[in-house]
Each structure stands twice: as structure tokens, then as C-alpha cells.
Design an enzyme around this catalytic site. Structure first.
Site, PDB file in Angstrom:
ATOM      1  N   ASN A 164      -0.531   7.656  -6.893  1.00 56.55           N
ATOM      2  CA  ASN A 164      -1.328   9.514  -7.083  1.00 56.55           C
ATOM      3  C   ASN A 164      -0.418  10.041  -8.040  1.00 56.55           C
ATOM      4  O   ASN A 164      -0.423  10.828  -8.981  1.00 56.55           O
ATOM      5  CB  ASN A 164      -0.979  10.163  -5.763  1.00 56.55           C
ATOM      6  CG  ASN A 164      -2.168   9.411  -4.842  1.00 56.55           C
ATOM      7  OD1 ASN A 164      -3.026  10.548  -4.552  1.00 56.55           O
ATOM      8  ND2 ASN A 164      -2.348   8.898  -3.880  1.00 56.55           N
ATOM      9  N   ARG A 205      -0.190   3.529  -3.761  1.00 49.12           N
ATOM     10  CA  ARG A 205      -0.307   5.087  -3.329  1.00 49.12           C
ATOM     11  C   ARG A 205       0.542   5.492  -3.758  1.00 49.12           C
ATOM     12  O   ARG A 205       0.008   6.908  -4.204  1.00 49.12           O
ATOM     13  CB  ARG A 205      -0.509   4.805  -1.121  1.00 49.12           C
ATOM     14  CG  ARG A 205      -1.202   6.441  -1.002  1.00 49.12           C
ATOM     15  CD  ARG A 205      -1.404   6.904   0.170  1.00 49.12           C
ATOM     16  NE  ARG A 205      -1.855   5.867   1.003  1.00 49.12           N
ATOM     17  CZ  ARG A 205      -1.013   4.895   1.597  1.00 49.12           C
ATOM     18  NH1 ARG A 205      -0.167   4.875   2.119  1.00 49.12           N
ATOM     19  NH2 ARG A 205      -2.517   3.643   2.505  1.00 49.12           N
ATOM     20  N   SER A 227       0.730  -1.295   0.159  1.00 51.61           N
ATOM     21  CA  SER A 227      -0.294  -0.357  -0.144  1.00 51.61           C
ATOM     22  C   SER A 227       0.932   1.706   0.645  1.00 51.61           C
ATOM     23  O   SER A 227       0.668   2.038  -0.973  1.00 51.61           O
ATOM     24  CB  SER A 227      -1.295  -0.151   1.272  1.00 51.61           C
ATOM     25  OG  SER A 227       0.012  -0.179   2.171  1.00 51.61           O
TER      26      SER A 227
END
Lengths: 156, 289
Positions: B226, B222, B218
Site C-alpha cells: 500500500n 499489505r 500478508s
């Protein structure tokens, strides 16, 4: 977009940066921050102490001023008393001196008067004698009537 | 606009999403890949030169700047540079103190490095998307290369290699400190004996294993997601250019708006990466009962 050797290279680079940061960057900065914190705390404490000392000093100064005022008032009072005394003394002295001078002058006058009276008496005696002598020259023997003349002279 | 008018939109996007990959191609031998397909064919033993170059450049910039300040650091009145550095260090330290309960001299510098480095790498996204790749293509064209086959991605965090590299290092640290603090038995026990007690061991292992493995995954995905999405939007906006006055103005406005919004995203992502690292390491240091 493929996972390849870059992954390992990035891991090594990352580890190297973290190691360097831990060794040469983080400790000095954090230490400086901590040091400044203690410095500021010390400074604040010192300021607080200074404040108290200033208040104490002010109080002491006030006390001293009060004392000084009392002393000054005392001194002024004494001085005034002394001045009055001096003036009184001078007055007394002057009066005494004046009296003395007056007495001396009176004595002098007395003396002079006496002297003048004595002189006058002698001169009157002489004059009387001379006059009597002239009147009686031919009829009175001086030696015979000397005691009479002397008695007369004494009565003057 | 794209390096050449002959490029299609798809080709333009593809061009922007391909790394400058150096490796050994099974047919063409050692050299730079001329297409994303070639880069894929090079397999694992290839390296993304652009990612490496920009990430190390930015990391070195960070180190030089912070080291320069740390060398002359004073507890007295700080200068402008020291003020700035202290502001960041103080911010990071505050976060570490807030989230990390154990004592470990590694966590502070680790958090600072992650925050500053990720922020700088993300910051590259604000440079106009075509600028550096175009200049680089023109530069290599001087040496006879075909600009269409010169790839360059300036934002290292849009390369999963970079984000996974950091996340894996964090993961290894989590494993290391878990074992160091709780011992092998304690760590294995933590993985297998909760939440259902010793009779639910397989279920425990499954749940805890997933939760453990999801941490680096994660963390990496992440940041990558992004930044990748952000860059993709810049690329799509850049497609508007060259389509007449109205589209040019619209593109300019959109790019400005997205860049302003992106300032928030790049800072936030750097912050999140840092905070999660601190939290994961804190969990590794804590004894569970």
C-alpha cells in the site's frame, strides 16, 4: 529495496519501542483512565445520594413549616384570648372603682349634710334662745323657764 | 521536479526508489552505495540508513510525546495533550478489549506502539515527495557529494525491511504464545491434527503451515504494498511538474487529491496492522478443540 541488515535493526528497534511503551507509557495512562472512571462513578453515586438527601430535607422543612404555622396560630389565639380577658378585667375594675367612688361621695355628702343640719339646729336654738331671752328678759325668769326652752330646743 | 533536468523519467523514479545504503561493496569497499545495483551487490550485510534514521526518529518522537504525557498524567481534568493521548489509548484499548479475549499486559502497549509508529511512518508520505531528498542532496553537495548519487527515502514503510521487521516480531510472538499457552504438543497438534483428523496429517500440516506462515507475510506485504504504491503514484504525479502551466496545475491538483485520499490509506493501514496483530495474538492464546 533489498532485504538486508536493516531487517534485524528494525526488529530490535521495534522491540525496544514496544518494551518502553509497555514499561513507561501504557500503564500510567491506562491506570489514570481507570481511576477517572471510578471517580466519575463515585461522583455520580454521590450526586444521586445528594439528590435523595435534598428531597428528604425538603420534606422535613415542609413538615417543620407546617408545625410552626400551627404553633403560631395557637400562640396568636391565646394572645387574643388573653387580650380580651385583660380588657374585660379592666372594664370590671373600672366599674367597681367607679361604684366605690360614687358610694364614697354619697357618704361624704350625707356626712356633710348631717353636720350642717346639726350646726344649723344648734345655731337656730341659740338664736331662738337669744331672741326669747331678748323678748322675755324683763318678764321671764331664765331659771324658771329653762326647762321649757330646752324642750323647745330639742324639738327643732 | 527531479534533482536535475538531465535525468530521465525512469532515472528519476529509480532514484526515488533507492535507499541510502551503507555497507561493504565487493569492489568499492565500505561506504554508501552509488546506485541501486551497487546496493544490491552489497548483499545482506548492508544497512538502509534512511529507513533506520526516519523510523527511529519517528519512534522516538512517539515515545517522547507519550512518555511526557504519561509522566504528568492525572485522573482529574486532562490537558490538551493528555486529552489527545487518552483519545488514542482509549481507541487502542477498545480494539484490544474487543478482539483479544485472553489476558496479556503486552498486547495493549504492543498495539499502541504499532498503531502510532506505523501511522507516523506512513505520515511521512504526505510530505512532498521531492522535498526532503532534494534538501538532503543539496546539503551533501556542499560536502562534495554528487546529488545524483545521494539517495533518500523518507517513508520507512515503503522499505520491506521495516514492514517485515515488525511482521516477524509479531510472528515470533505468535509462536511464543502458542507454545506457552498450549505447550509444544498442543501447538504441534494444532498444526497437524486438524481439520482432517490424524489420518490426514500431511494435508493438515500443509494447510495449517501455509495459514501460519501467511500471517507475517500478508501483514508485511499489505503495508509495504500500500505504501509503496502510494509513493509511486506521488512520484508519477511529480513527473508532471516542469511540463508547462497546464501540466503543473494538473499535477498540483492530482497531488492534492491523492494526498487527501492517502490520509485515509495511511490511517487505515496502521489500523489494519494493529487489529491483525491483536487478532493473531488472540488466536495464539486460544485453545482449539
Amino acid at each position: 529495496m533489498n532485504i538486508n541488515l536493516t531487517l534485524f535493526a528494525q526488529m530490535i528497534a521495534f522491540a525496544a519501542f514496544v518494551w518502553f511503551c509497555m514499561k513507561y507509557v501504557w500503564p500510567p495512562i491506562v491506570n489514570a483512565l481507570a481511576e477517572r472512571k471510578t471517580k466519575i462513578a463515585e461522583g455520580l453515586a454521590a450526586a444521586e445520594r445528594g439528590h435523595q438527601e435534598k428531597a428528604l430535607g425538603e420534606q422535613r422543612a415542609l413538615e417543620l413549616m407546617k408545625e410552626a404555622k400551627v404553633t403560631a396560630a395557637e400562640i396568636v389565639g391565646q394572645a387574643q384570648k388573653r387580650a380580651t380577658e385583660i380588657v374585660e378585667e379592666a372594664k370590671t375594675d373600672a366599674r367597681t372603682e367607679g361604684d366605690r367612688l360614687v358610694l364614697a361621695a354619697q357618704a361624704e355628702i350625707e356626712r356633710e349634710t348631717n353636720r350642717a343640719r346639726e350646726e344649723l339646729r344648734e345655731r337656730v336654738a341659740a338664736l331662738a334662745m337669744a331672741a326669747a331671752e331678748k323678748i322675755l328678759q324683763k318678764e321671764i325668769n331664765l331659771d324658771a323657764h329653762r326647762s321649757l326652752v330646752n324642750d323647745f330646743a330639742k324639738q327643732l | 521536479m527531479a534533482a536535475s533536468e538531465t535525468l530521465t523519467s525512469q532515472g528519476y523514479i529509480q532514484h526515488h526508489l533507492t535507499n541510502l545504503t551503507l555497507g561493504v561493496h565487493p569492489e568499492h569497499g565500505f561506504g554508501f552505495a552509488h546506485s541501486s545495483a551497487e546496493a544490491a551487490e552489497m548483499g545482506f550485510w548492508a544497512i538502509n540508513v534512511d529507513t533506520m534514521f526516519f523510523s527511529i526518529l519517528l519512534g522516538v518522537l512517539f515515545i517522547i510525546f507519550f512518555r511526557g504525557v504519561a509522566e504528568k498524567v492525572t485522573a482529574g481534568v486532562p490537558g490538551a495533550a493528555q486529552n489527545f493521548v487518552e483519545w488514542i489509548v482509549d481507541f487502542v484499548e477498545e480494539n484490544v478489549r474487543g478482539s483479544f479475549t485472553a489476558k496479556n499486559p503486552l498486547v495493549g502497549p504492543l498495539a499502541l506502539t504499532i498503531f502510532a509508529w506505523v501511522f507516523l511512518m506512513n505520515l511521512m508520505d504526505l510530505i512532498p515527495v521531492d522535498l526532503i531528498p532534494y534538501l538532503f542532496g543539496q546539503l551533501l553537495a556542499v560536502f562534495g557529494a554528487d546529488p545524483h548519487h545521494v539517495f533518500l527515502r523518507v517513508v520507512p514503510t515503503t522499505d520491506p525491511n521495516a514492514t517485515f521487521g515488525m511482521a516477524l516480531m509479531v510472528f515470533f510472538m505468535v509462536l511464543y504464545y502458542s507454545v506457552k499457552m498450549k505447550g509444544v504438543g498442543g501447538f504441534v497438534g494444532e498444526l497437524t491434527l486438524q481439520p482432517f483428523g490424524k489420518w490426514g496429517m500431511p494435508a493438515n500440516l500443509l494447510l495449517e503451515g501455509i495459514s501460519l506462515l501467511s500471517k507475517p507475510l500478508s501483514l508485511a506485504l499489505r503495508l509495504f504494498g500500500n505504501m509503496y504504491a502510494g509513493e509511486m503514484i506521488f512520484i508519477l504525479i511529480a513527473l508532471l511538474y516542469g511540463g508547462g502551466v497546464v501540466l503543473n496545475l494538473t499535477g498540483g491538483l492530482l497531488q492534492f487529491v491523492w494526498a487527501v485520499f492517502h490520509i485515509l490509506i495511511i490511517t487505515l493501514q496502521a489500523f489494519i496492522f494493529m487489529v491483525l496483530t491483536i487478532v493473531y495474538l488472540d488466536m495464539a492464546h486460544q485453545e482449539h478443540h
